[in-house]
Design an enzyme around this catalytic site. Structure first.
Site, short mmCIF file in Angstrom:
data_model
loop_
_atom_site.label_atom_id
_atom_site.label_comp_id
_atom_site.label_asym_id
_atom_site.label_seq_id
_atom_site.Cartn_x
_atom_site.Cartn_y
_atom_site.Cartn_z
N LYS A 48 -7.49 4.18 -4.47
CA LYS A 48 -7.96 3.68 -3.17
C LYS A 48 -8.82 4.78 -2.56
O LYS A 48 -8.36 5.91 -2.38
CB LYS A 48 -6.77 3.37 -2.27
CG LYS A 48 -7.20 2.90 -0.90
CD LYS A 48 -6.01 2.68 0.01
CE LYS A 48 -6.45 2.77 1.46
NZ LYS A 48 -5.33 2.93 2.38
N GLY A 73 -2.90 3.12 11.78
CA GLY A 73 -1.78 3.54 12.62
C GLY A 73 -1.81 2.97 14.03
O GLY A 73 -0.94 3.27 14.82
N ALA A 127 -4.78 -1.51 7.07
CA ALA A 127 -4.78 -0.76 8.33
C ALA A 127 -4.78 -1.64 9.56
O ALA A 127 -5.54 -2.61 9.65
CB ALA A 127 -5.95 0.21 8.42
#
Lengths: 367, 258
Positions: B96, B157, B183
């Protein structure tokens, strides 16, 4: 425009008055915001914010966990040399102090590095006093090249350098810089730095920016707490960190909160900084700069450090020693300052786990 | 059987797991079991091959496909170097790509990511670029040989959910390789929503890692992803924003035709 102009512009707005006139309500409004402005930050540093401390702490905890998770990164310092041409009133390495002076040979550095690496730590901070004769850039580069075999990340805490010198050390394998302005107030700065190259306030102030320009991966700032009113100093620190963060987004900016510890020379702090104050500045900084790393060193007591884990701290030192060659054949004194948390790496690991956090030893790839 | 063919493998679980931020790596086996994930991404920067005690890969089921990520890379060149280290260390050929030059929001650099994708795809890696959802960039990554593209729902996050929904929808419609939403997904319902839209899979880390009970949250995400996928396959009826009269503009045709 360099940071000094930014700093001066804020000074001229009368920070002291702002701090005094802030109300708890103003603080409360600042705490909940998703984008905390510099004025919100200042409000959270005010005396009025002490009434909102628990609220700030809870929010700081949430923000930290979201951004960094439940982990604490560990590192340890390795002192290469304590020769120093400065007279800083608070420091054990002050040229006037009668401490044993020593510069480790590159072989000795490797040996001490091996001892540290055996504990599992992979992040190292190497330090020197300010002596371009006894610990020149070439020597620091040679030490770095040797230490790279054992560590994933090597940071420096040495005298301020020029851009090209930072580049030299980066090519040798350095990826992080720690440099504390010690005190942002120029008048106090001049009073506590009596003699030596460190008297040059601006050259030190601009060192972090030069490191960013050289391509340093991480830059860690700090104020030495106890030299000046902490509220205005931490405000300046936050502004400095944000200035760099905005201008050099590729560099990871972090901050430290070193509180003055007893050292040779018997300097007494000029300004009080309580545990409560520490909590206030850490949580305020976290809310102002949600992505900035925050370091707490072994200057602080074990129990206090454990309690700070949940309040925004992301990085801690462990198994520290502030004496040159201390892990090899040191005499147990003549360190830069006395450390307070004397726990071993293994004990530190356990303490962090006990708080429900993961101690992380490695978080970089040496390339 | 609803199988996802990707990177030369066939998988049935469409939830991918990120492994940062956990309070202990020892939580990973339980999380993996409860969620049924088959693909696990690990930041190479966190793996210490020289330290068996702190060796995070020990906690990851050997049946799982390891997807090392290049977290920490600021340029294509750094990402390529990290990917090569990972493969040489025996982490397989999936990677990734994360190239992040922005430490404030942790937003990816699509241009550098594309360059790394080109290089690594040529070297035989199964490349999974983490990206800002931009159609042109996604096309170029596909053309460069990416195994999938991984657009962000919102910044890493942030747990803010699918803020880039419209752009991701366009990628799903236009790009004929798997779209994996990576994400920003903070809740199982958001994971389900991405799957209902037709995402091939979702990658979740923070929302599971920092939950009070990560194992239970992992299970919830596993269920949500399956539910969302099922709904997508079942073909939900068109959803109208609000109730409307049957044919306010063309009703007259019926009247005249009668």
């Amino acid at each position: 425009m360099g940071f000094y102009d930014v700093y001066k512009a804020y000074q001229e707005t009368g920070i002291g008055g702002w701090l005094k006139n802030t109300t708890p309500e103003r603080v409360g409004a600042a705490v909940g915001k998703s984008r905390v402005s510099e004025w919100d930050f200042l409000a959270m540093l005010s005396p009025a914010a002490e009434q909102k401390l628990e609220e700030m702490a809870q929010q700081a905890h949430r923000v930290t966990v979201r951004n960094f998770g439940r982990v604490i990164y560990l590192y340890t310092p390795l002192y290469l040399s304590n020769y120093c041409s400065n007279q800083c009133v608070y420091c054990g390495f002050n040229v006037q102090n009668r401490v044993q002076r020593r510069t480790l040979s590159v072989d000795e550095v490797e040996k001490e590095g091996q001892i540290i690496a055996e504990t599992g730590l992979r992040h190292l901070l190497i330090l020197t006093g300010e002596s371009r004769v006894e610990a020149p850039v070439d020597y620091i580069a040679a030490c770095t090249e040797r230490l790279r075999r054992y560590f994933a990340s090597i940071s420096i805490e040495i005298y301020p350098l020029e851009v090209d010198e930072y580049k030299t050390l980066i090519s040798a394998g350095v990826d992080g810089l720690t440099i504390y302005q010690e005190v942002y107030d120029p008048v106090t700065y001049d009073q506590v730095h009596l003699k030596g190259p460190k008297k040059n306030y601006l050259f030190r102030l601009n060192a972090p920016e030069r490191a960013c320009q050289a391509g340093m991966r991480t830059v860690n700032l700090g104020v030495l707490l106890g030299l000046e009113d902490w509220r205005t100093e931490v405000f300046a620190l936050g502004l400095h960190a944000r200035y760099l963060q905005d201008k050099y987004p590729e560099t990871e900016i972090s901050v430290s909160f070193p509180r003055i510890r007893p050292a040779a020379g018997r300097f007494r702090p000029r300004a009080e900084v309580s545990d409560r104050n520490m909590v206030q500045m850490i949580t305020a900084l976290r809310l102002f700069l949600p992505r900035a790393g925050i370091t707490i060193s072994t200057r602080e007591r074990a129990e206090f450090r454990d309690n700070l884990i949940k309040l925004g701290v992301t990085r801690m030192s462990a198994g520290s020693c502030t004496e040159v060659g201390g892990r090899l054949d040191g005499n147990g004194h003549d360190g830069q300052f006395d450390i307070s948390d004397t726990r071993s790496v293994k004990e530190m690991k356990e303490a962090i786990r006990k708080q429900g956090y993961q101690p992380v030893f490695k978080d970089w790839v040496a390339m | 059987m609803d199988v996802l063919r990707i990177g030369g493998k066939e998988i049935t679980s469409r939830l991918f797991l990120g492994t940062g931020k956990f309070s202990s790596d020892s939580l990973l086996p339980g999380v993996i079991r409860a969620s049924g994930v088959q693909v696990v991404t690990v930041a190479l920067r966190r793996v210490d091959f020289d330290n068996p005690q702190e060796y995070m890969l020990n906690y990851i089921d050997r049946e799982c496909i390891l997807m090392p990520n290049t977290s920490g890379a600021r340029t294509a060149d750094e990402a390529v170097r990290i990917a090569r280290i990972a493969r040489a260390a025996g982490c397989g050929n999936w990677v990734k790509i994360e190239v992040i030059k922005d430490n404030k929001y942790l937003l990816p650099d699509n241009y550098e990511t594309l360059k790394a994708t080109e290089t690594l795809a040529k070297e035989g890696f199964a490349v999974f670029p983490y990206m800002s959802p931009d159609l042109m960039a996604a096309r170029q990554m596909r053309d460069a040989g990416a195994a999938a593209v991984m657009p962000l729902g919102s910044p890493i996050g942030s747990n803010r959910g699918l803020k880039t929904k419209e752009l991701i929808r366009i990628l799903i419609d236009e790009i004929d390789i798997p779209i994996i939403v990576d994400a920003g997904i903070g809740r199982p319902s958001e994971a389900a929503e991405a799957m209902e839209m037709g995402a091939a899979a979702v990658l979740v880390n923070t929302a599971i890692a920092v939950a009070e009970d990560p194992v239970a949250m992992a299970e919830a995400f596993g269920l949500a992803v399956r539910a969302g996928r099922k709904a997508f396959l079942a073909g939900p009826g068109a959803v109208k924003e609000y109730a409307e009269a049957s044919s306010p503009l063309t009703g007259f045709l019926r009247d005249t035709e009668q």
